[in-house]
Design a protein around this motif. Structure first.
Motif, PDB file in Angstrom:
ATOM      1  N   ALA B  16     -28.881  27.580   6.177  1.00 33.00           N
ATOM      2  CA  ALA B  16     -29.784  27.740   5.433  1.00 33.00           C
ATOM      3  C   ALA B  16     -30.436  29.276   5.976  1.00 33.00           C
ATOM      4  N   HIS B  17     -30.561  29.357   7.338  1.00 34.60           N
ATOM      5  CA  HIS B  17     -31.076  30.532   7.980  1.00 34.60           C
ATOM      6  C   HIS B  17     -30.273  31.570   7.628  1.00 34.60           C
ATOM      7  N   ARG B  18     -28.853  31.272   7.901  1.00 30.43           N
ATOM      8  CA  ARG B  18     -27.947  32.556   7.647  1.00 30.43           C
ATOM      9  C   ARG B  18     -27.903  33.199   6.131  1.00 30.43           C
ATOM     10  N   ILE B  19     -28.197  31.926   5.344  1.00 28.80           N
ATOM     11  CA  ILE B  19     -28.110  32.327   3.797  1.00 28.80           C
ATOM     12  C   ILE B  19     -29.546  33.360   3.677  1.00 28.80           C
ATOM     13  N   ALA B  20     -30.485  32.724   4.221  1.00 37.80           N
ATOM     14  CA  ALA B  20     -31.719  33.512   3.820  1.00 37.80           C
ATOM     15  C   ALA B  20     -31.881  34.836   4.469  1.00 37.80           C
ATOM     16  N   GLU B  21     -31.176  35.152   5.579  1.00 37.95           N
ATOM     17  CA  GLU B  21     -30.934  36.362   6.395  1.00 37.95           C
ATOM     18  C   GLU B  21     -29.996  37.346   5.601  1.00 37.95           C
TER      19      GLU B  21
END
Lengths: 261, 386
Positions: B16-21
């Motif tokens: 989720a962090h990677r998608i957000a970034e």
């Protein structure tokens, strides 16, 4: 359709810093990632599999830490991954790398299509793909930006050239190298990550591949790197401002001053 | 702080962090300005399996719970709360079906929601029924094998974008809140249309619309639970989803804190970075402490819910109340640290302050949360043997 994707693990170039005193890369603490161009190769393999069925096997040569990158490829959706790792493979140039990869492809057996990224961002040679095709005796097309279709044992692709593009149809089995325009790589999925954790990644050594020691690693590499250096920084250019006539006059004066004209 | 997440929870958080970034951050400002619904990002979240993290495996989910869901909400919200609420609202629409739906209803609707093929939405609020839930005017009148819906729902998150709506309507007005029932309504049902998209202060990437029911006939099979259960279904759903608002608030506050620390190290005044001034340091320290306290309360509540606890209205209300108040304070302080720059749209913190405000209002205003907490406290005290 049996697809093999060749992948290289490289230092994350967005994080690489240069030691200004020694002019060498500071590799300590720099994360390793899948060579960005190989991500496009993996994605194209997955898309072709989704369209035509079959399997995608990801192949890589390197130290044991490459397992992590292979797992990432599996979590994107690749079916299998194989690592070629042996002390005997260390220090390989493109020729020795292509030779080792070709022995692995022979061990895998039959294939329809091999996909490589156009080049690795650390070495930038763009040689391994074509060399591998030559060693396997199959046709290859480089810089592919679009696969138009596969039918009757032939693949139709569009390759980028400096002037524009070429549309080429050639028989399979064969090899293509791909550019970033070809697709947008997917991110891994949670289910893919969980599957990747459970998937066993075989590690093939020199003895398992039956490679000729004279053709692998440093010994099998005719290219020797003498020195790696950063080119000297050039000063910035001069920008002439003002009305167009004014700018031209300034430019001509400068060209005369510097004895260029 | 280490919250001892499981391996799967860590994978979910990291993805989720990677998608957000990678997918959200580059378009945050564009989405805020255009207010366009982030369908491309919803597709990425769907392909990553994140819409199914809280849904049982038998319906195509990953078998997690509230904790898994709010890890995704928090990570998305850290970058864009408008995207986060679009994701979270689908869960709000799905929970009534998961909690009270029949086997047939679950099999029909949940797998597509888990796969992110369809978004869901929850519709209770009306123009005259905000905090006063019993004042709902939308009616559902039985007619043979159908119910006929009439009325208008207001400010429905994912309205117009979702395919599946859980709607609360009155089947017996005389009974007040006990006369409410819950229904599943599919987009495209004749007599079901949408009002204009609201122009909001914050969470602008999310879609907020009216749902208009005009003699909308839905099959009796779409009743959730039994007639008269609408109010309890809504309350039990909200008890479960309020920590999600808490997670949204924690995400916004975390994002604002990170921006404030970064800026304070770069901004030079009086010949030194402003992070060297104790006035700024103490603000940052208070912000960080509040964010961590809010996160701890939100996570603890989620774990309590996932452990199978029966009654968690109070804890759920506390998590939402505390975290949203923290988000408002922390984002306001972040703007203060940025000074004049913070007030400008070119810098990221004014959006966070606008986004934070809604977390104090929706899914029950913070005043209503205090009512819930106080009521539970007094009930607990009264029932103690003395």
């Amino acid at each position: 359709m049996k697809i093999i994707v060749c992948m290289k693990q490289v230092p994350d170039t967005t994080e690489v810093k240069i030691n200004k005193e020694t002019n060498t890369l500071i590799r300590e603490g720099v994360a390793s990632v899948i060579n960005p161009f190989d991500l496009y190769a993996i994605e194209e393999g997955l898309r072709l599999r989704e369209e035509h069925g079959g399997t995608v096997t990801v192949l890589s040569m390197g130290p044991m830490q490459v397992i992590e990158s292979l797992r990432e490829a599996l979590s994107m959706g690749a079916d299998e991954a194989v690592l070629l790792s042996d002390r005997a493979f260390a220090g390989a140039d493109t020729l020795a790398t292509a030779y080792t990869l070709s022995k692995a492809v022979e061990k895998i057996g039959s294939f329809d299509l091999i996909i490589c990224g156009k080049q690795a961002v650390d070495g930038d040679t763009a040689q391994v793909g074509p060399e591998l095709a030559e060693m396997l005796g199959v046709p290859h097309v480089t810089y592919v930006r679009r696969v138009h279709g596969i039918a009757d044992g032939r693949i139709t692709v569009e390759r980028m050239t400096e002037e524009g593009s070429e549309k080429i149809r050639f028989p399979l089995p064969g090899l293509i190298t791909v550019v970033k325009e070809i697709n947008e790589p997917r991110l891994p999925s949670i289910k893919g990550k969980m599957r990747a954790k459970k998937t066993e990644i075989p590690v093939w050594s020199a003895s398992e591949l039956g490679t000729d020691p004279e053709k692998t690693g440093l010994k099998g590499s005719p290219t020797w790197v003498m020195k790696v250096f950063t080119p000297e920084q050039k000063g910035g250019g001069e920008i002439f401002e003002g009305e167009i006539e004014e700018q031209v006059a300034k430019l001509v004066r400068k060209l005369r001053e510097t004895k260029i004209v | 702080m280490d919250y001892f997440l499981t391996d799967v929870q860590l994978e979910i958080k990291e993805l989720a962090h990677r998608i957000a970034e990678e997918k959200v951050r580059p378009v945050v400002r564009e989405l805020d300005e255009s207010g366009e619904f982030p369908w491309e990002i919803m597709k990425v979240l769907a392909d990553a399996d994140l819409f199914g993290v809280y849904i049982p495996e038998e319906y195509g989910g990953l078998g997690g719970g509230v904790m898994e869901q709010l890890l995704v909400v928090e990570e998305l919200s850290r970058v864009c709360s408008g995207v986060a609420v679009s994701y979270a609202a689908s869960g709000l629409g799905a929970f009534p079906i998961l909690l009270y739906g029949s086997e047939e209803q679950k099999e029909k609707y949940i797998p597509d929601i888990a796969a992110g093929k369809k978004l869901a939405a929850f519709a209770r609020t009306e123009a005259n029924a905000g905090s006063d839930a019993a004042a709902i005017e939308t009616t559902a009148t039985p007619d043979g094998d159908y119910y006929v819906l009439n009325g208008t729902k207001q400010w429905i998150t994912n309205g117009g974008e979702a395919e599946v709506y859980t709607v609360i309507a009155m089947t017996d007005k005389k009974k007040g809140s006990r006369g409410a029932s819950a229904f599943i309504v599919e987009k495209g049902t004749p007599g079901f249309s949408f009002g204009k998209k609201e122009d909001k202060m914050g969470i602008r990437a999310s879609a907020t619309r009216e749902l208009i029911f005009n003699d909308c006939r839905i099959p009796r099979a779409n009743l959730l639970g039994r007639e008269g259960m609408g109010f309890i279904i809504a309350m039990k759903t909200l008890d479960r989803t309020r920590p999600g608002i808490g997670a949204q608030a924690v995400g916004i506050a975390q994002g604002a804190l990170e921006e404030a620390v970064k800026y304070s190290r770069e901004r030079v005044q009086f010949g030194q970075p402003i992070s060297s001034f104790q006035a700024i340091q103490h603000m940052l320290a208070d912000m960080a402490t509040q964010v961590e306290a809010a996160r701890a309360l939100v996570y603890a509540t989620a774990r309590m819910i996932d452990s199978g606890a029966k009654d968690f209205s109070k804890e759920s209300a506390m998590a939402k109340l505390f975290a949203s108040d923290v988000a408002m304070r922390v984002t306001t302080d972040a703007v203060q640290i940025f000074g004049g720059y913070g007030y400008m749209k070119e810098y990221p913190v004014e959006k966070m302050m606008r986004d934070a405000k809604i977390t104090q209002i929706y899914e029950g205003t913070n005043q209503i949360q205090r009512n819930v907490i106080a009521l539970e406290l007094i009930k607990e005290y009264a029932s103690k043997k003395r």
